[in-house]
Design a protein around this motif. Structure first.
Motif, PDB file in Angstrom:
ATOM      1  N   GLY A   1     -30.036  32.546-104.202  1.00 38.57           N
ATOM      2  CA  GLY A   1     -30.817  31.569-103.829  1.00 38.57           C
ATOM      3  C   GLY A   1     -31.220  30.693-104.958  1.00 38.57           C
ATOM      4  O   GLY A   1     -30.175  30.243-106.104  1.00 38.57           O
ATOM      5  N   THR A   2     -31.678  29.548-105.715  1.00 36.40           N
ATOM      6  CA  THR A   2     -32.146  28.465-106.695  1.00 36.40           C
ATOM      7  C   THR A   2     -32.496  29.358-107.890  1.00 36.40           C
ATOM      8  O   THR A   2     -33.776  30.309-107.873  1.00 36.40           O
ATOM      9  N   MET A   3     -32.165  29.503-108.836  1.00 42.16           N
ATOM     10  CA  MET A   3     -32.704  30.338-109.905  1.00 42.16           C
ATOM     11  C   MET A   3     -33.267  29.684-110.916  1.00 42.16           C
ATOM     12  O   MET A   3     -33.263  28.211-111.006  1.00 42.16           O
ATOM     13  N   ASP A   4     -34.780  29.943-111.229  1.00 38.80           N
ATOM     14  CA  ASP A   4     -35.437  29.230-112.058  1.00 38.80           C
ATOM     15  C   ASP A   4     -36.007  30.638-113.317  1.00 38.80           C
ATOM     16  O   ASP A   4     -35.149  31.237-113.556  1.00 38.80           O
ATOM     17  N   GLY A   5     -36.722  29.837-114.438  1.00 41.45           N
ATOM     18  CA  GLY A   5     -37.193  31.011-115.651  1.00 41.45           C
ATOM     19  C   GLY A   5     -37.162  31.930-115.098  1.00 41.45           C
ATOM     20  O   GLY A   5     -36.641  32.957-115.806  1.00 41.45           O
ATOM     21  N   ALA A   6     -38.299  32.446-113.579  1.00 41.27           N
ATOM     22  CA  ALA A   6     -38.323  33.589-113.674  1.00 41.27           C
ATOM     23  C   ALA A   6     -38.305  34.212-113.151  1.00 41.27           C
ATOM     24  O   ALA A   6     -37.361  36.043-113.620  1.00 41.27           O
ATOM     25  N   MET A   7     -36.982  34.163-112.215  1.00 44.77           N
ATOM     26  CA  MET A   7     -35.474  34.756-111.926  1.00 44.77           C
ATOM     27  C   MET A   7     -34.913  35.030-113.074  1.00 44.77           C
ATOM     28  O   MET A   7     -34.259  36.378-113.093  1.00 44.77           O
ATOM     29  N   TYR A   8     -33.964  34.137-113.540  1.00 46.16           N
ATOM     30  CA  TYR A   8     -33.646  34.572-115.011  1.00 46.16           C
ATOM     31  C   TYR A   8     -33.949  35.051-116.018  1.00 46.16           C
ATOM     32  O   TYR A   8     -33.309  36.527-115.996  1.00 46.16           O
ATOM     33  N   ARG A   9     -35.073  35.006-116.392  1.00 42.69           N
ATOM     34  CA  ARG A   9     -35.376  36.405-117.097  1.00 42.69           C
ATOM     35  C   ARG A   9     -35.192  37.996-116.157  1.00 42.69           C
ATOM     36  O   ARG A   9     -34.482  38.873-116.951  1.00 42.69           O
ATOM     37  N   GLN A  10     -35.454  37.920-115.127  1.00 44.55           N
ATOM     38  CA  GLN A  10     -35.091  39.355-114.029  1.00 44.55           C
ATOM     39  C   GLN A  10     -34.201  39.167-114.355  1.00 44.55           C
ATOM     40  O   GLN A  10     -33.777  40.976-114.414  1.00 44.55           O
ATOM     41  N   ILE A  11     -32.887  39.068-114.206  1.00 45.30           N
ATOM     42  CA  ILE A  11     -31.638  38.336-114.476  1.00 45.30           C
ATOM     43  C   ILE A  11     -30.851  39.850-115.783  1.00 45.30           C
ATOM     44  O   ILE A  11     -30.048  40.393-115.538  1.00 45.30           O
ATOM     45  N   LEU A  12     -32.142  38.841-116.483  1.00 44.20           N
ATOM     46  CA  LEU A  12     -31.714  39.466-118.346  1.00 44.20           C
ATOM     47  C   LEU A  12     -32.057  40.797-117.867  1.00 44.20           C
ATOM     48  O   LEU A  12     -31.906  41.847-118.746  1.00 44.20           O
ATOM     49  N   ALA A  13     -33.789  41.160-117.552  1.00 45.68           N
ATOM     50  CA  ALA A  13     -34.049  42.363-117.881  1.00 45.68           C
ATOM     51  C   ALA A  13     -33.564  44.038-117.119  1.00 45.68           C
ATOM     52  O   ALA A  13     -32.976  44.599-117.638  1.00 45.68           O
ATOM     53  N   GLU A  14     -32.430  42.692-115.733  1.00 47.57           N
ATOM     54  CA  GLU A  14     -31.500  44.240-114.964  1.00 47.57           C
ATOM     55  C   GLU A  14     -30.377  43.849-115.112  1.00 47.57           C
ATOM     56  O   GLU A  14     -29.670  44.733-115.085  1.00 47.57           O
ATOM     57  N   ASN A  15     -29.487  43.266-116.405  1.00 49.43           N
ATOM     58  CA  ASN A  15     -27.757  42.984-116.350  1.00 49.43           C
ATOM     59  C   ASN A  15     -27.998  43.040-118.175  1.00 49.43           C
ATOM     60  O   ASN A  15     -26.934  43.606-118.892  1.00 49.43           O
ATOM     61  N   LEU A  16     -28.455  41.897-119.069  1.00 42.76           N
ATOM     62  CA  LEU A  16     -28.133  42.425-120.135  1.00 42.76           C
ATOM     63  C   LEU A  16     -28.400  43.030-120.932  1.00 42.76           C
ATOM     64  O   LEU A  16     -27.459  43.493-121.449  1.00 42.76           O
ATOM     65  N   LEU A  17     -29.744  43.689-120.827  1.00 47.30           N
ATOM     66  CA  LEU A  17     -29.504  45.363-122.271  1.00 47.30           C
ATOM     67  C   LEU A  17     -29.342  46.013-121.601  1.00 47.30           C
ATOM     68  O   LEU A  17     -28.480  47.169-122.189  1.00 47.30           O
ATOM     69  N   PRO A  18     -28.895  46.180-119.666  1.00 49.18           N
ATOM     70  CA  PRO A  18     -28.076  47.958-119.657  1.00 49.18           C
ATOM     71  C   PRO A  18     -26.082  47.216-120.095  1.00 49.18           C
ATOM     72  O   PRO A  18     -25.666  48.609-120.269  1.00 49.18           O
ATOM     73  N   SER A  19     -26.529  45.965-120.251  1.00 46.84           N
ATOM     74  CA  SER A  19     -24.897  45.767-120.499  1.00 46.84           C
ATOM     75  C   SER A  19     -24.453  46.534-121.807  1.00 46.84           C
ATOM     76  O   SER A  19     -23.645  46.906-122.539  1.00 46.84           O
ATOM     77  N   ALA A  20     -26.032  45.323-122.506  1.00 44.86           N
ATOM     78  CA  ALA A  20     -25.381  46.251-124.315  1.00 44.86           C
ATOM     79  C   ALA A  20     -25.558  47.781-124.264  1.00 44.86           C
ATOM     80  O   ALA A  20     -24.893  48.281-125.369  1.00 44.86           O
ATOM     81  N   ARG A  21     -26.266  48.266-123.675  1.00 39.23           N
ATOM     82  CA  ARG A  21     -25.995  49.873-123.502  1.00 39.23           C
ATOM     83  C   ARG A  21     -24.962  50.554-123.225  1.00 39.23           C
ATOM     84  O   ARG A  21     -24.296  51.107-124.194  1.00 39.23           O
ATOM     85  N   ALA A  22     -24.203  50.375-121.855  1.00 38.33           N
ATOM     86  CA  ALA A  22     -22.978  50.177-121.517  1.00 38.33           C
ATOM     87  C   ALA A  22     -22.037  50.198-122.780  1.00 38.33           C
ATOM     88  O   ALA A  22     -21.239  50.938-122.638  1.00 38.33           O
ATOM     89  N   LEU A  23     -21.849  48.656-123.161  1.00 35.10           N
ATOM     90  CA  LEU A  23     -21.177  48.191-123.993  1.00 35.10           C
ATOM     91  C   LEU A  23     -20.737  49.149-125.537  1.00 35.10           C
ATOM     92  O   LEU A  23     -20.027  48.557-126.371  1.00 35.10           O
ATOM     93  N   LYS A  24     -22.061  49.666-126.440  1.00 37.84           N
ATOM     94  CA  LYS A  24     -22.046  50.528-126.533  1.00 37.84           C
ATOM     95  C   LYS A  24     -22.270  49.532-127.882  1.00 37.84           C
ATOM     96  O   LYS A  24     -22.126  49.782-129.274  1.00 37.84           O
ATOM     97  N   MET A  25     -22.832  48.152-128.123  1.00 40.74           N
ATOM     98  CA  MET A  25     -23.052  47.501-129.112  1.00 40.74           C
ATOM     99  C   MET A  25     -23.789  47.803-130.168  1.00 40.74           C
ATOM    100  O   MET A  25     -24.089  47.055-130.935  1.00 40.74           O
TER     101      MET A  25
END
Length: 340
Positions: free
Chosen positions: A211-235
Motif C-alpha cells: 500500500g501507500t506508506m505514510d508516517g504511521a506505516m513508516y514508524r511501524q516498519i522501523l519498530a518491526e525491522n530497524l531495532l531487530p536488525s540492529a540487534r541481529a547485526l550486533k551493533m
C-alpha cells in the motif's frame, strides 16, 4: 588489388646508383629481385624530383577551418547537449557548408564522442550547498565513525525490470528467434516496494511495503525491522541511523519515536542518493533477482529476501571502508552529482 610493399630507402638508393652506373631496368630488377616496372617508377621519380624518399601524402583538405573547429568546440564545451544539426546550422550561418558526418568526424578527432547522458536527481542551489556542507563536515571522519552507521532506504523492484536489458549472443539474421528475444509487458509487469537496511558487517531485514506508506506505516516498519536488525547485526551501543529526508522520515511524530527509542539520527542532506551506499546494494539485488527470473509478485518478494540475505558481508564492509571517496567526489564536482 592489394597494396604493394613500399621499398626501403636503401633499396631505392641502390636502384638509382645502379642506374647511374649504366645498368638497364631489367638488369637492375634481376639483380635486386624487384619488378621491372617498380625499378622504372623509382628512376623516373628520381629524375623528376632528384630524391628517392616519398613525400608525405597530404590527404583530403579539411572542410572546417581551424577557426570553425574552435567555434564548435567552444559550443559543445558550454552546451554538451548541442546536436550535430545545430552545429551544421551554426557553421552554415558563418559561411561554411558541411554535413553532420563531417561534424562528427571533427568532434571525434578532438577527443569527443557521443554518449548517453547520465540521469541524476534535479539539484537546486540549496541542495548543492547542503551536499557540499555535509561532505566538508564529514571528510575527515575516521572509518570507525562510518562503521557505526546503519544505512537505510526504500526501492522499487519491478517483476521484469533488469531482464529487459539483458544481452544475447546471436547471428546476424536471428534477432527475432524466440531464444534471442526478451519478453516484456507494459509497466514492468507490476512491482513491489521494499525497505531495507545494512551495516558494515552485513545486511539487515528486508521488508515489503504494502500500500501507500505514510508516517504511521513508516514508524511501524522501523519498530518491526530497524531495532531487530540492529540487534541481529550486533551493533552494540552508539550506532547511528541514516535515512533520507522524505517527509515521512522527518515528520514530528517520527522524530519523537526515534528520540523515545534513543536512536541517534545522522543529519542528512536532500537529493543525495550517491552518498548513500545502500544504492549499490539495491543494484546488486536487482541483478541477482533478474538472474532468477521471478514469475509473479509473491515470487519476486520471496527471491528478493533470499538474495538480500546472500549479499556477502565483505561487500557491505567495502562500501563503508571506501565512503570517504564519495565525499571527495562531491567536493571535487562542486556539489553536483557524482558517479556513485
Amino acid at each position: 588489388m592489394a597494396k604493394t610493399k613500399e621499398l626501403s630507402k636503401d633499396v631505392r638508393d641502390k636502384i638509382v646508383d645502379l642506374h647511374k652506373a649504366g645498368m638497364g631496368y631489367k638488369t637492375i630488377a634481376k639483380q635486386l629481385g624487384e619488378k621491372v616496372t617498380t625499378v622504372g617508377v623509382i628512376i623516373r621519380k628520381w629524375k623528376k624530383h632528384k630524391r628517392t624518399v616519398n613525400l608525405p601524402r597530404p590527404g583530403a583538405p579539411c572542410k572546417i577551418s581551424p577557426r570553425g573547429v574552435a567555434m564548435i568546440m567552444r559550443t559543445v564545451r558550454n552546451q554538451p547537449r548541442t546536436t550535430r544539426e545545430d552545429l551544421v546550422n551554426d557553421l552554415k550561418a558563418a559561411g561554411t557548408i558541411v554535413t553532420k558526418k563531417t561534424i562528427g568526424n571533427t568532434l571525434h578527432s578532438e577527443g569527443l564522442k557521443s554518449c548517453s547522458g547520465r540521469k541524476v536527481p534535479l539539484l537546486k542551489k540549496a541542495h548543492i550547498h547542503a551536499r557540499l556542507k555535509f561532505a566538508n563536515e564529514h571528510l575527515n571522519d575516521s572509518e570507525d565513525n562510518w562503521v557505526k552507521v546503519l544505512w537505510s532506504d526504500e526501492t522499487k523492484m519491478e517483476l521484469f525490470g533488469i531482464n529487459s536489458t539483458r544481452r544475447v549472443w546471436r547471428t546476424r539474421n536471428a534477432a527475432y528467434d524466440p531464444k534471442n528475444t526478451i519478453p516484456t509487458v507494459k509497466h514492468g509487469g507490476g512491482n513491489i516496494m521494499l525497505w531495507g537496511c545494512f551495516f558494515a558487517k552485513g545486511t539487515g531485514q528486508l521488508h515489503r511495503i504494502k500500500g501507500t506508506m505514510d508516517g504511521a506505516m513508516y514508524r511501524q516498519i522501523l519498530a518491526e525491522n530497524l531495532l531487530p536488525s540492529a540487534r541481529a547485526l550486533k551493533m552494540g551501543r552508539g550506532w547511528v541511523f541514516q535515512h533520507e529526508n522524505d517527509p515521512k522520515h522527518t515528520a514530528k511524530a517520527t522524530k519523537e519515536w526515534l528520540k523515545k527509542k534513543h536512536i541517534k539520527v545522522l543529519e542528512w542532506p536532500s537529493q543525495t542518493p550517491d552518498l548513500n551506499p545502500i544504492e549499490n546494494l539495491w543494484r546488486e539485488l536487482k541483478v541477482r533477482v533478474a538472474k532468477r527470473q521471478p514469475q509473479n509478485l509473491n515470487d519476486l518478494e520471496k527471491i528478493c529476501k533470499e538474495e538480500w540475505d546472500k549479499i556477502p558481508p565483505e561487500m557491505c564492509a567495502n562500501l563503508v571502508a571506501n565512503y570517504k571517496k564519495r565525499l571527495t567526489s562531491v567536493i571535487a564536482n562542486k556539489g553536483f552529482a557524482t558517479k556513485y
